[in-house]
Design a protein around this motif. Sequence first.
Motif, PDB file in Angstrom:
ATOM      1  N   MET A  58     147.164  80.818  19.410  1.00 11.65           N
ATOM      2  CA  MET A  58     148.251  81.514  18.733  1.00 11.65           C
ATOM      3  C   MET A  58     148.772  80.669  17.577  1.00 11.65           C
ATOM      4  N   LEU A  59     149.282  81.370  16.564  1.00 14.56           N
ATOM      5  CA  LEU A  59     149.796  80.725  15.371  1.00 14.56           C
ATOM      6  C   LEU A  59     151.181  81.280  15.097  1.00 14.56           C
ATOM      7  N   PHE A  60     152.162  80.402  14.884  1.00 16.59           N
ATOM      8  CA  PHE A  60     153.552  80.807  14.695  1.00 16.59           C
ATOM      9  C   PHE A  60     154.165  80.100  13.494  1.00 16.59           C
ATOM     10  N   GLY A  61     155.141  80.761  12.886  1.00 16.66           N
ATOM     11  CA  GLY A  61     156.092  80.077  12.034  1.00 16.66           C
ATOM     12  C   GLY A  61     157.147  79.459  12.935  1.00 16.66           C
ATOM     13  N   ARG A  62     157.892  78.488  12.416  1.00 10.37           N
ATOM     14  CA  ARG A  62     158.871  77.771  13.242  1.00 10.37           C
ATOM     15  C   ARG A  62     159.895  78.688  13.883  1.00 10.37           C
ATOM     16  N   ARG A  63     160.476  79.584  13.111  1.00  6.32           N
ATOM     17  CA  ARG A  63     161.563  80.428  13.623  1.00  6.32           C
ATOM     18  C   ARG A  63     161.091  81.306  14.784  1.00  6.32           C
ATOM     19  N   THR A  64     159.935  81.941  14.634  1.00  7.99           N
ATOM     20  CA  THR A  64     159.414  82.797  15.705  1.00  7.99           C
ATOM     21  C   THR A  64     159.018  81.962  16.913  1.00  7.99           C
ATOM     22  N   TRP A  65     158.409  80.813  16.688  1.00  4.86           N
ATOM     23  CA  TRP A  65     158.041  79.926  17.793  1.00  4.86           C
ATOM     24  C   TRP A  65     159.273  79.555  18.612  1.00  4.86           C
ATOM     25  N   GLU A  66     160.364  79.183  17.929  1.00  5.62           N
ATOM     26  CA  GLU A  66     161.591  78.825  18.648  1.00  5.62           C
ATOM     27  C   GLU A  66     162.153  80.022  19.411  1.00  5.62           C
ATOM     28  N   ASP A  67     162.089  81.214  18.839  1.00  6.71           N
ATOM     29  CA  ASP A  67     162.563  82.412  19.529  1.00  6.71           C
ATOM     30  C   ASP A  67     161.687  82.719  20.750  1.00  6.71           C
ATOM     31  N   PHE A  68     160.378  82.559  20.603  1.00  3.12           N
ATOM     32  CA  PHE A  68     159.466  82.847  21.707  1.00  3.12           C
ATOM     33  C   PHE A  68     159.637  81.862  22.863  1.00  3.12           C
ATOM     34  N   ILE A  69     160.071  80.644  22.574  1.00  4.47           N
ATOM     35  CA  ILE A  69     160.310  79.691  23.665  1.00  4.47           C
ATOM     36  C   ILE A  69     161.328  80.281  24.630  1.00  4.47           C
ATOM     37  N   SER A  70     162.435  80.813  24.103  1.00  3.71           N
ATOM     38  CA  SER A  70     163.454  81.377  24.993  1.00  3.71           C
ATOM     39  C   SER A  70     163.003  82.698  25.598  1.00  3.71           C
ATOM     40  N   ALA A  71     162.219  83.479  24.855  1.00  2.00           N
ATOM     41  CA  ALA A  71     161.779  84.785  25.358  1.00  2.00           C
ATOM     42  C   ALA A  71     160.635  84.672  26.366  1.00  2.00           C
ATOM     43  N   TRP A  72     159.739  83.709  26.185  1.00  2.00           N
ATOM     44  CA  TRP A  72     158.553  83.623  27.038  1.00  2.00           C
ATOM     45  C   TRP A  72     158.383  82.271  27.726  1.00  2.00           C
ATOM     46  N   GLY A  73     158.740  81.202  27.062  1.00  2.90           N
ATOM     47  CA  GLY A  73     158.418  79.870  27.547  1.00  2.90           C
ATOM     48  C   GLY A  73     159.097  79.455  28.833  1.00  2.90           C
ATOM     49  N   ARG A  74     160.194  80.085  29.173  1.00  2.00           N
ATOM     50  CA  ARG A  74     160.927  79.689  30.378  1.00  2.00           C
ATOM     51  C   ARG A  74     160.849  80.739  31.496  1.00  2.00           C
ATOM     52  N   ARG A  75     160.069  81.776  31.269  1.00  2.00           N
ATOM     53  CA  ARG A  75     159.943  82.832  32.280  1.00  2.00           C
ATOM     54  C   ARG A  75     159.042  82.380  33.421  1.00  2.00           C
ATOM     55  N   THR A  76     159.384  82.871  34.595  1.00  2.00           N
ATOM     56  CA  THR A  76     158.547  82.658  35.784  1.00  2.00           C
ATOM     57  C   THR A  76     158.433  83.983  36.528  1.00  2.00           C
ATOM     58  N   ASP A  77     158.168  85.067  35.773  1.00  2.00           N
ATOM     59  CA  ASP A  77     158.230  86.413  36.332  1.00  2.00           C
ATOM     60  C   ASP A  77     156.895  86.972  36.816  1.00  2.00           C
ATOM     61  N   GLY A  78     155.814  86.219  36.695  1.00  2.00           N
ATOM     62  CA  GLY A  78     154.517  86.722  37.134  1.00  2.00           C
ATOM     63  C   GLY A  78     153.882  87.686  36.143  1.00  2.00           C
ATOM     64  N   ASN A  79     154.529  87.976  35.022  1.00  2.00           N
ATOM     65  CA  ASN A  79     153.997  88.863  33.999  1.00  2.00           C
ATOM     66  C   ASN A  79     152.738  88.227  33.409  1.00  2.00           C
TER      67      ASN A  79
END
Length: 194
Positions: A58-79
Amino acid sequence: MRSITARMFVTLDGVVQGLGRTDEDTRDGFAYGGWGPAYNDEVMGRELGKGMAKPGDMLFGRRTWEDFISAWGRRTDGNPFTAKMNAATKYVVSRSLADASAWENSVLLRGDAVETVAKLKAEPGNDLSINGSAALVRSLHAAGLIDHYTLLIHPLTLGTGARLFDGPAPLTRFDLTGSVTTPKGVIIAHYSRH
């Protein structure tokens, strides 16, 4: 050489800003954040799953990468999307980020986006996908580095907000390689550089 696919959620009038949440991206007074989730359905999930099932980085710009950390990086939902996002190698392009240790398997590409991504693209390795990161997509498109687009065209107009191509984009021809329409009216169109 790696290929680059940009996957963008877009309105009929080209807006790509603030898809997921009301507070996702309020720059320039954008008040319509969260316009996308009402259009999610099983067909969209299945189509996005096909893309996620392919091996790649995957390739990200900084702003989206930082947003995705909170949206995906800390999930433990089995998705399965969560597992894929966390396991994938994530390249983040930034001039200002100190390091990329905030999200596992992330690699910082420091410097000019076009130069650093062109170098990465020329190296052997997995193909690259961009999710969001409109400013990065615009600069890579202008440099001729985007090979494929998957556009999820939502049946609404917002009249304001950052657009996929704000300002002139160079003449580039693409071939439609496939499309699916979801029950909620989203057209998922796949394009490859002509």
